[in-house]
Write a protein that holds these residues in place. Sequence first.
Motif, short mmCIF file in Angstrom:
data_model
loop_
_atom_site.label_atom_id
_atom_site.label_comp_id
_atom_site.label_asym_id
_atom_site.label_seq_id
_atom_site.Cartn_x
_atom_site.Cartn_y
_atom_site.Cartn_z
N THR A 89 2.40 1.84 -3.40
CA THR A 89 0.77 2.16 -4.09
C THR A 89 0.79 4.16 -4.26
O THR A 89 0.79 4.58 -5.12
N ARG A 140 1.16 -1.26 0.11
CA ARG A 140 0.19 0.00 -0.30
C ARG A 140 0.47 1.19 0.41
O ARG A 140 0.20 2.49 -1.14
N ASP A 190 -1.16 -7.65 -6.37
CA ASP A 190 -0.95 -6.26 -6.25
C ASP A 190 0.25 -5.68 -7.20
O ASP A 190 0.41 -4.88 -7.66
#
Length: 747
Positions: free
Chosen positions: A431, A428, A455
């Motif tokens: 990203t 995360r 991901d």
Amino acid sequence: MKTNTGLRHKIEHRIGRQILKKIHLSRNGTMGPTMIPPVPDSKFIDKLPGGVLEGSNIQEKEHQDAYEAEVKVYRRLEEMKKNYIVIHQLEFTHEHYSAFLKDHLCNTKRCKRGQSDHPCHKEPKQTETECDFLVMGQSFVAVLEVKGLRLQYTDEDKIKLKGCCESAFLQRKRIKELIHSMHSSVRIFEFTCFPNIFMDDVEGIYHKDDTILFREDLESIGSKIDSYEDDSSIVSNIVMEKLRCALLGLWCINHEGEWNLKKCSLTYCIKEIDQKLRKALVTRKSVDEQKLAETSKSGKKRKEKAKHKKYPINSKIVEAPQLLKDRLKINCLTQDQLDVFNCEERFVWVEGIAGSGKTITMLGKIIDIILNKPQHRGILVILPGIERCILIKRHLELFNDITGCAVVTYNYEGVKGDTSSKVAKAQRNLTEQLRNTSSKLVLLAIYDTHVYDDDMYSIITSFDYVFVDDFQALVDKLQIDCFDERTWFTGHILSKGLLPVLTNGSKNKTSLWILCDEGQALHSQINKTAASNGFDLSEMCNFLYGKSEFIVNFWTSQLKNHFSVQFFLTVNFRNTLEISALSSVIRKYGQDTDLTGVDLLNPPEQEIGHVIRGPVPVIYLLKEYSPAKLVMMLGAEVRKLKESDFDRLTNEDFAIVQHSTSNDFTFGGLAYMCMLKGFDITHISPLLSVSAEWPAAICVYQFTSAKNSLQLSIVKWQHNSCNFFKLYPISLHRTFKSSCLLYSDNT
């Protein structure tokens, strides 16, 4: 002709005396000879292709044989223990010669006046003569002429051998006349050396001549010269000092009457070699073109060159595209490198040895995309390592001059929670970093290899172009992570990130280039070391994880099998011939080590790509760890590189790379001791030095009692680029152009 006393004074006092004082007399009792120049000056650097010996290549081969013969003698003289001065390649003009010997006779072989004695009639700037080696002791001078003749065992051998001896005799005679013009009492010993010929291959008449030395005689040439120093004949120190000044000055002054005292400095030579290698000036044509460009830029008048100067023919070395010349300052490429640069395929695997230009071709390709394909969605460069890595800093400097460039990291170290949640948070965070950057060029530093589900695949395929440099280091990190994280495994960068790009190629538009050197792969070396110590790595992985697919070689093979386009780069452009040869031996040793139960990789063999010479790589092996002794030795090496009166290396040019596994041999501890001794140097760990490009380095490596540990240490060193190399192995149970230190407490 009148003796030019002003020129003689300039040669002896303004030039020669400065060299004697600052290079030789300043050594403070250091044993061994003062080599002038401190590194053999490589003139014939083209790598001739096998079997192509025609036209200009025939003459080039003869020049290279002659020069390589000189290097053999240079290395032997370099090993002498006494404080001599050794001058290599002394060449001077008729004008310089006449400053010492005004009424000398003609010595031109093809003189139109014939062989009778008559005054010399050469032009002032014309070369008078040359001498391969002069060895100056306390009371003598030894004159050595070197011939690179190789016997072909034909009827012409006798004629060629006789011609070489006669030619050498005339050259030695000229030098003897010069020396005796300075002082007639100086004892002169003279030799003709044939380093490529064994004594048994020639007629007995040559055995009786004490002035002719063959290949076997080189082993004892140092002791032979030492015996002259022990002779009872003594020449005054004043006479010998004046003679040394004159000969050193003659060596330094050029045909135009100019001189550069820095040429005598080891640090100057290292930096000059470094610039040649950085710019890939690995052919005589490229060197000549660079000199002409520098001359034009400086405003000096260019010399008239032959319009049709012929250079050696080598189809494997080509001129670099203008883009690489302008942006990367690279002058030459191998044909294989050019093929990689011009490749327009989507999935490309580039396998190359250390120093073969994998990264350079990648950088060129990226710059080409940036400048000529501006509509791309983005370029992602995946680099194993961390943000402070030298490689990443260098890439940033390059790309920021062309376009905006961002650095993001994938690292869950320090993130709180269990392993699974740490990986999810790290992704995360990655990203978020990508979302916050507007740059279309991103450098992704991968420090951890575990990923969460798909991901990472989504992140990678959001870019049009993805390049993975030093792929083998990424795999090394994967193996370490596999052993560190034994309680879980959800996926990794290969299985969940890169491989799906290939298997789902029809569903994405991403191009993937992987650059790798399996010969540098530490995991392969670990596998071999484990097997040699009785461990079966396959069983170990099965025990830890219950699945055989966690063996990294399996995933590497799975990935590689999807690449239909594969290139192999086998020529080392980055290092000197000496270091290239050393790493080639190490590489071959690693390939030939066949250990039962190990999935052996098959990396390409290394080829020599040029004949640029440098200092000899040195390895010191210390039997026990002594901090004081270690720092003392380091200090001696540092002073050689950083305390020259003519030129010196800065912190950007030179580093100590230290690896340690012992608590009492700490990185900070050695750095602190060096600081106390006044060594202002860059001190860095191997992790941060991947693909570093220092002109010089000293590597301090502590290796364990495991088998092949010394081999492993030097394999790790290959990640660095340097051309003064010294390895200090300190074995408790590894540059250019340099130095490395290993130590041991159980040897």
